[in-house]
Design a protein around this motif. Sequence first.
Motif, mmCIF file in Angstrom:
data_model
loop_
_atom_site.group_PDB
_atom_site.id
_atom_site.type_symbol
_atom_site.label_atom_id
_atom_site.label_comp_id
_atom_site.label_asym_id
_atom_site.label_seq_id
_atom_site.Cartn_x
_atom_site.Cartn_y
_atom_site.Cartn_z
ATOM 1 N N LEU A 1 3.488 18.274 12.862
ATOM 2 C CA LEU A 1 2.846 17.328 13.765
ATOM 3 C C LEU A 1 1.576 16.740 13.158
ATOM 4 N N ALA A 2 0.836 17.560 12.414
ATOM 5 C CA ALA A 2 -0.373 17.057 11.754
ATOM 6 C C ALA A 2 0.003 15.985 10.731
ATOM 7 N N SER A 3 1.003 16.268 9.906
ATOM 8 C CA SER A 3 1.421 15.310 8.892
ATOM 9 C C SER A 3 2.010 14.053 9.533
ATOM 10 N N ALA A 4 2.799 14.234 10.615
ATOM 11 C CA ALA A 4 3.374 13.080 11.301
ATOM 12 C C ALA A 4 2.279 12.195 11.885
ATOM 13 N N SER A 5 1.270 12.804 12.508
ATOM 14 C CA SER A 5 0.173 12.038 13.110
ATOM 15 C C SER A 5 -0.599 11.263 12.049
ATOM 16 N N VAL A 6 -0.869 11.925 10.933
ATOM 17 C CA VAL A 6 -1.618 11.274 9.855
ATOM 18 C C VAL A 6 -0.831 10.104 9.282
ATOM 19 N N HIS A 7 0.463 10.279 9.056
ATOM 20 C CA HIS A 7 1.251 9.209 8.451
ATOM 21 C C HIS A 7 1.459 8.044 9.411
ATOM 22 N N LEU A 8 1.569 8.321 10.702
ATOM 23 C CA LEU A 8 1.649 7.224 11.668
ATOM 24 C C LEU A 8 0.345 6.424 11.669
ATOM 25 N N ALA A 9 -0.784 7.128 11.599
ATOM 26 C CA ALA A 9 -2.079 6.442 11.546
ATOM 27 C C ALA A 9 -2.224 5.662 10.238
ATOM 28 N N GLU A 10 -1.686 6.210 9.163
ATOM 29 C CA GLU A 10 -1.821 5.560 7.852
ATOM 30 C C GLU A 10 -1.066 4.238 7.767
ATOM 31 N N ILE A 11 -0.061 4.053 8.608
ATOM 32 C CA ILE A 11 0.645 2.764 8.591
ATOM 33 C C ILE A 11 -0.341 1.645 8.884
ATOM 34 N N GLY A 12 -1.227 1.887 9.844
ATOM 35 C CA GLY A 12 -2.233 0.881 10.172
ATOM 36 C C GLY A 12 -3.343 0.790 9.148
ATOM 37 N N THR A 13 -3.857 1.939 8.708
ATOM 38 C CA THR A 13 -4.994 1.910 7.780
ATOM 39 C C THR A 13 -4.606 1.348 6.417
ATOM 40 N N THR A 14 -3.368 1.610 5.980
ATOM 41 C CA THR A 14 -2.961 1.110 4.661
ATOM 42 C C THR A 14 -2.757 -0.404 4.667
ATOM 43 N N ILE A 15 -2.374 -0.973 5.813
ATOM 44 C CA ILE A 15 -2.271 -2.431 5.901
ATOM 45 C C ILE A 15 -3.646 -3.062 5.708
ATOM 46 N N ILE A 16 -4.633 -2.535 6.422
ATOM 47 C CA ILE A 16 -5.994 -3.072 6.330
ATOM 48 C C ILE A 16 -6.567 -2.831 4.945
ATOM 49 N N SER A 17 -6.367 -1.615 4.425
ATOM 50 C CA SER A 17 -6.889 -1.273 3.114
ATOM 51 C C SER A 17 -6.242 -2.121 2.025
ATOM 52 N N GLY A 18 -4.902 -2.292 2.089
ATOM 53 C CA GLY A 18 -4.206 -3.093 1.087
ATOM 54 C C GLY A 18 -4.658 -4.543 1.095
ATOM 55 N N ALA A 19 -4.840 -5.099 2.298
ATOM 56 C CA ALA A 19 -5.307 -6.486 2.396
ATOM 57 C C ALA A 19 -6.713 -6.635 1.829
ATOM 58 N N SER A 20 -7.567 -5.642 2.086
ATOM 59 C CA SER A 20 -8.942 -5.695 1.583
ATOM 60 C C SER A 20 -8.971 -5.603 0.061
ATOM 61 N N HIS A 21 -8.164 -4.699 -0.499
ATOM 62 C CA HIS A 21 -8.104 -4.568 -1.958
ATOM 63 C C HIS A 21 -7.566 -5.843 -2.603
ATOM 64 N N HIS A 22 -6.554 -6.447 -1.988
ATOM 65 C CA HIS A 22 -5.994 -7.686 -2.545
ATOM 66 C C HIS A 22 -7.040 -8.796 -2.529
ATOM 67 N N ARG A 23 -7.779 -8.900 -1.451
ATOM 68 C CA ARG A 23 -8.787 -9.952 -1.332
ATOM 69 C C ARG A 23 -9.884 -9.795 -2.380
ATOM 70 N N LEU A 24 -10.186 -8.564 -2.752
ATOM 71 C CA LEU A 24 -11.233 -8.305 -3.735
ATOM 72 C C LEU A 24 -10.700 -8.223 -5.160
#
Length: 322
Positions: free
Chosen positions: A42-65
Motif C-alpha cells: 500500500l505504501a508503494s502503491a500510494s507513492v506511485h499513484l502520487a508520482e504520476i502527478g509529480t512526474t508530469i510537473i517535474s518532467g515539464a519543468s525539466h523540459h522547459r529548462l
Amino acid sequence: MRKLLILSLAGLIAQLVDGALGMGYGVTSSSLLLLAGLSPALASASVHLAEIGTTIISGASHHRLGNTDWRLTARLAGPGAVGAFLGATVLSHLSTRAATPISSTILLALGLYVLARFTIRPPAASTARRSPHSTLFLTPLALLGGFIDATGGGGWGPVTTTTLLSRGRTAPRTVVGSVDTAEFLVSVAASAGFLAGLGTAGIEIGVVLAVLAGGALAAPLAAWVVSRLPGQVLGSGVGALIVCTNLMTLLHAAGAPTALVGGLIAALAPILAVLVAISARRARRSLRLTAASHPRERALRQPALREPVPTGAAGVSAGAGL
C-alpha cells in the motif's frame, strides 16, 4: 489532519531532493509511509499513484529548462515500465509480514549505496547534453531500476541516476532531467500493477493526495535548483535519511525494544552527519578551486592585456615604426 500535513511536507521534501538529484522521492516517501504503519504494497502503491502527478510537473519543468535528452528518456521509460509492472505484481502477492523486511532491506541497501557513492567517491561530471549510452546498456539498467522501484517503493533514481552519473559521460542536469521525465511511465506501469493485484482496497486517497500536493509544489523549484546545488551533498543527505528510516523499520520488525532502536539511531546519527559534512566540505573546496582557476586561465589566454602601454620616447619611436 495533522498526519496529512506531515505527509504533504514529506512529499515536498522528497520531491525537492528528487528533482534536484534524480532520486529520493520514492524511497523517502515510502520509508515514511512504512513508519506511519502502511503495508509495503500500500505504501508503494500510494507513492506511485502520487508520482504520476509529480512526474508530469517535474518532467515539464525539466523540459522547459533544457534539462532533458528525449532520446535517453525514451530508451529508459519503456524497459523501466516493464520492470515496474513486474515488480508491482510480485509485491502485491507477498504477505505484509514477509514484504516489510524485504522492502526495508532493499531500501536500506539503496540508502547505503547512495551514501557511500556520494560521500566516498562522488560521480565524475560531464558537460555532454546528449547521452552516448547504447540501448544494450540502458535496457537492463532500466528493467532493474523499474523492478526495484516497485518492490522497494522507490529505487528508480538510485539505480538509474547513480549509474549514469557514475559513468561520467553525460551532463548531470541532463541525467537528472531525463531520468525524472522517464519516471512518469514507470509510475503509471507500477500503479497499474498494484491496482491489478490489490484493487483499490486499502489505498487511502487522502494519503495519495497529500503526498502528491507536497511533491507538486516542489517539482518546479527542484528542476531549477538542479544546476545550482551540489549534487554530492544532496546525495549523501538523502542516503543518510534512507538509512535511518529503514533501519528503524527493520529493527521494529525484528521486535527490538523501542529504547534500543532509539539508542542505535542516536549513536548512528552523528556518524551520518559527519559523512554529509564531508560531502559539503568537498563541494565547497571544488567550488573554490574552480573559481580560483578562472583568473589564471584568462591571464594565460590573454598575456598581452596585462602588459603596460609603452610611454616616453621609446614608446613614440615604437608607435612611429608601426
